[in-house]
Design a protein around this motif. Structure first.
Motif, PDB file in Angstrom:
ATOM      1  N   ASP A   7      57.104 -20.040  17.596  1.00 60.41           N
ATOM      2  CA  ASP A   7      57.462 -21.367  18.065  1.00 60.41           C
ATOM      3  C   ASP A   7      58.783 -21.295  18.833  1.00 60.41           C
ATOM      4  N   LEU A  50      52.781 -18.912  14.957  1.00 60.53           N
ATOM      5  CA  LEU A  50      51.750 -19.899  15.293  1.00 60.53           C
ATOM      6  C   LEU A  50      50.412 -19.177  15.356  1.00 60.53           C
ATOM      7  N   ALA A  99      51.523 -23.827  12.000  1.00 61.19           N
ATOM      8  CA  ALA A  99      52.856 -23.233  12.052  1.00 61.19           C
ATOM      9  C   ALA A  99      53.158 -22.667  10.677  1.00 61.19           C
ATOM     10  N   TRP A 104      57.032 -29.968   8.975  1.00 60.79           N
ATOM     11  CA  TRP A 104      56.031 -29.169   9.657  1.00 60.79           C
ATOM     12  C   TRP A 104      54.665 -29.835   9.663  1.00 60.79           C
ATOM     13  N   VAL A 149      54.942 -27.936  18.328  1.00 62.88           N
ATOM     14  CA  VAL A 149      55.319 -26.536  18.494  1.00 62.88           C
ATOM     15  C   VAL A 149      54.853 -26.068  19.862  1.00 62.88           C
ATOM     16  N   GLN A 150      55.533 -25.050  20.341  1.00 62.30           N
ATOM     17  CA  GLN A 150      55.202 -24.518  21.651  1.00 62.30           C
ATOM     18  C   GLN A 150      55.290 -23.008  21.604  1.00 62.30           C
ATOM     19  N   SER A 158      53.065 -27.702  24.584  1.00 62.09           N
ATOM     20  CA  SER A 158      53.535 -28.235  23.317  1.00 62.09           C
ATOM     21  C   SER A 158      52.382 -28.952  22.630  1.00 62.09           C
ATOM     22  N   THR A 209      51.016 -29.591  15.193  1.00 64.12           N
ATOM     23  CA  THR A 209      50.400 -28.681  14.220  1.00 64.12           C
ATOM     24  C   THR A 209      49.350 -29.414  13.399  1.00 64.12           C
TER      25      THR A 209
END
Lengths: 289, 471
Positions: free
Chosen positions: B147, B159, B181, B256, B261-262, B268, B271
């Motif tokens: 991430d 990821l 994630a 989370w 996330v990317q 992007s 999750t």
């Protein structure tokens, strides 16, 4: 002037604030060689690897060969030591992957040695197509390098039997078992049985023929029936009946059905027989027999 | 007044009758030492409670904490969070946890690379053939799918997509779309010998286990790499109790559950940790993957070549004795629990529910095919011929698969040999024809002789002789 200065400052700041292109890891001076045991330095197959261009030919690794890879890792044209430098072997069919770390010096020079013993047993089985990739990466924002460099062909030892004992227990479908039944009882050829059956049956006409030749006849039948018709009819009939009952016992009856029938018909035989045989005695005393 | 009170009682019982989602029960013990941590996972607790689980939060240091009450498990499930101190205390020793598993309780053990795993727990997991890295601060890193928003330098938030089926013949309870994630995970490796353990989530091929405290210029000593690292492992004991080892406790945190996330070079995305946590707890706490056996029956089929159309063609149900070489039909009814009801169980396409007809070892091992379905179950059946060996046999269905509870059914029957009147008759045996025909030829000859003797008149020489004697 002021405007020009501020513009100049702004442009300088802007230029310096432009982010540099993200660094990426790669490698140079890479060679892969396979050395057979006992052939010395000269007997090795050597190829040079280029980043981004996988080798056209597959590298063969025999049972006693050792594969050696030497390269220099680079981050954007400067030799540096990455945190992760692996040789990643992947089996295309089973998706099994295993990595061997290269030992990297500070200068970026890296090498790794592999023999068939270090490979997992799944790779040494026939028919596994293994692709080898180099994975070079480290912490930070540099892009890592991960792409295929050559295909590995594992030549298994022809002499050794495939090890089947090493498979661990896994829950799953077991092979089907269908019971093979014992065959039917084997008979001699049906032709032989038929020939002997016909031979046995043929004795009856031969016997009757012999009797006829010797003068056998049933001439007294008329006389006997006129003298004692009931007795003779019952006598001969009940003897035939006894044999008939025994045939029924052979084919379908059990003993408890047979015995009463035998007793009943036997009584008839006894009673009618005494009268019929008296008639025969009369014929004998009259001189006809 | 009586009517009113009885209506009250009825309404009260109806309101407290909540359909439990788990087959085992709904009492969950959550062991966490620092109650301030509880708020970090508030969405997780709320999700569990919405599935009608009753959570009890206890510190491992509580004196009165006990997994058992009067010999029976006091809680149906346990969630263990990593302790701050050296261990889980005297009430949750590995021996107690093992006894709890043997009593049928399910355990979700969460590990984190930020907290030191107690050595007692490491040894317990090693007994299960699950190995943890020996240094206590190792985490799983991946320089290719991490991430970039939260771990641009450390690369320790891995990821990866949700897992695909372990094998083509295994049901997948944890699949689906989306990216998970997994921050700061403790990587585990699974040993090769035990069929009871299975990886739920495997790390991507380019990841490896890294110890941040390691000397930077030393040789890289990798504990495990790639998909040999199991981020979440599962053990299902032989009594079907479930023990899940979750490598990354932080993936259950609120932060989370709906993070964006990317990955490097990617877009992007949000999750799916919340959905995955639901799937993980549903499996561990026996809301899915529980098989039940209904009606088991076997009977004799009188003519296997024709399909059975009415009951006069089958024998009585479950006889104790069969004969060799007869056609027998066996059927078993299987259901699977799906969160709140039993539904028909369909085995995966590459898999088969098998019947073994065995004395000491199987004589027949056949696949059972589904023949009919009720609203709650599937009936699997097959027809076969009993082997030509007499003895004491058993119909065995032994269906054990990863992530499904074990099914073991055994029905014992006697198989007798032919009775004296079941053998083929002599005239069917071609070898006997000469003997039979000889016998009946003799009988025929005897009857001819009787008739001949009674009614014969002497001729030729005999007649001359007779005339002489009577004159």
């Amino acid at each position: 002037m002021r405007l020009f200065h501020s513009l100049l400052q702004a442009s300088i700041i802007a230029l310096s604030a432009t982010p540099a292109l993200a660094a990426s890891w790669t490698f140079t001076d890479a060679t892969v060689s396979v050395q057979s045991k006992g052939t010395g330095v000269g007997g090795s197959q050597k190829e040079s690897l280029k980043a981004g261009k996988p080798l056209a030919k597959a590298i063969t690794l025999g049972p006693s060969d050792s594969l050696k890879i030497i390269l220099t890792t680079q981050e954007d044209k400067s030799a540096k030591r990455p945190h992760q430098a692996f040789l990643l072997l992947k089996d295309a069919t089973s998706n099994l992957d295993v990595s061997y770390p290269l030992s990297v010096k500070e200068t970026g020079k890296a090498k790794v040695d592999l023999t068939q013993k270090e490979l997992p047993t799944q790779f040494t089985r026939k028919g596994s197509k293994i692709t080898a990739s180099l994975v070079i990466a480290s912490f930070g924002s540099s892009t890592g390098y991960n792409s295929e460099v050559f295909t590995l062909d594992v030549a298994s030892d022809q002499g050794l039997p495939a090890s089947t004992s090493g498979k661990p227990l896994r829950y799953g479908k077991l092979p089907e078992i269908h019971h093979i039944f014992r065959g039917d009882q084997k008979m001699p050829n049906i032709l032989i049985s038929t020939i002997f059956t016909l031979a046995a049956v043929a004795t009856l006409p031969i016997l009757l023929g012999a009797w006829l030749f010797l003068g056998g006849n049933v001439n007294h039948l008329q006389k006997a029936l006129s003298d004692a018709p009931v007795a003779h009819a019952l006598f001969v009939g009940s003897i035939v009946g006894l044999e008939g009952i025994l045939f029924m016992y052979y084919s379908s009856w059990n003993l408890f059905q047979t015995l009463p029938a035998l007793v009943a018909v036997g009584t008839v035989t006894f009673l009618s027989g005494s009268r019929a045989l008296t008639e025969v005695q009369d014929r004998r005393l009259a001189g006809l027999r | 007044m009586h009517l009113f009170s009885s209506i009250c009682v009825l309404l009260w019982t109806l309101s407290t009758f909540v359909l439990t989602r788990s087959v085992t029960g709904d009492k969950v013990l959550v062991v966490l030492e620092d109650s301030a941590e509880k708020d970090l996972y508030s969405q997780f607790w709320a999700d569990l409670e919405s599935r009608s689980f009753k959570l009890s939060f206890e510190s491992p240091k509580t004196e009165s904490l006990s997994l058992f009450k009067l010999g029976a498990p006091a809680y149906d499930h346990v969630i263990l969070l990593p302790p701050k101190s050296k261990g889980y205390g005297p009430n949750l020793t590995p021996k107690n946890l093992l006894e709890y598993t043997n009593a049928g309780g399910n355990i979700l053990l969460a590990l984190s690379s930020e907290a030191v795993t107690p050595s007692a727990i490491s040894s317990l997991l090693l007994e299960f053939d699950i190995a943890l890295p020996s240094d206590r601060t190792s985490q799983v890193v991946d320089h290719f799918s991490y991430d970039t928003t939260s771990s641009a330098e450390n690369h320790n938030v891995v990821l990866l997509p949700r897992p695909s089926p372990l094998r083509p013949d295994v049901v997948n309870f944890f699949g689906g779309d989306g990216i998970l994630a997994v921050p700061k995970a403790v990587g585990q490796t699974l040993g090769n010998s035990s069929p009871l353990i299975a990886p739920i989530l495997k790390a991507p091929a380019t990841s490896y286990v890294y110890n941040p405290k390691e000397e930077a210029d030393g040789e890289l000593d990798v504990f495990a790499t790639g998909s040999q690292i199991s981020l979440i492992s599962a053990l299902q004991a032989r009594n079907s109790a479930r023990f899940t080892v979750l490598g990354s406790l932080e993936m259950l945190q609120d932060k989370w559950f709906d993070a964006s996330v990317q990955a490097p070079g990617g877009k992007s995305v949000k999750t799916v940790n919340k959905d995955f946590a639901r799937q993980l707890t549903a499996w561990t706490f026996k809301e899915v993957g529980v098989l039940k056996v209904g009606h088991v029956e076997h009977h004799q089929v009188l003519d296997a070549s024709k399909p059975v159309s009415n009951t006069t063609q089958v024998g009585p149900a479950d006889p104790e004795i069969y004969r060799i070489k007869t056609d027998v039909s066996f059927s078993i009814e299987l259901s699977t629990w799906d969160h709140d009801h039993y539904k028909p169980f369909i085995a995966p396409a590459a898999d088969a529910v098998q019947l073994e007809f065995s004395m000491l070892s199987p004589f027949q091992r056949l696949a059972l095919t589904p023949v009919s379905t009720t609203p709650n179950s599937t009936v699997y059946s097959t027809t076969f011929r009993t082997p030509d060996q007499h003895g004491i046999f058993a119909f065995k269905v032994n269906y054990k698969r990863p992530f499904l509870t074990n099914v073991e059914e055994r029905r014992q029957v006697t198989v007798r040999h032919f009775a004296h009147d079941e053998w083929p008759r002599s005239w069917r045996i071609s070898q006997a024809w000469p003997w039979i025909s000889g016998l009946w030829t003799i009988i025929g000859g005897f009857l001819c002789f009787v008739v001949l003797w009674l009614y014969c008149e002497p001729t030729g020489e005999g007649r001359e002789k007779m005339k002489r004697e009577t004159q």
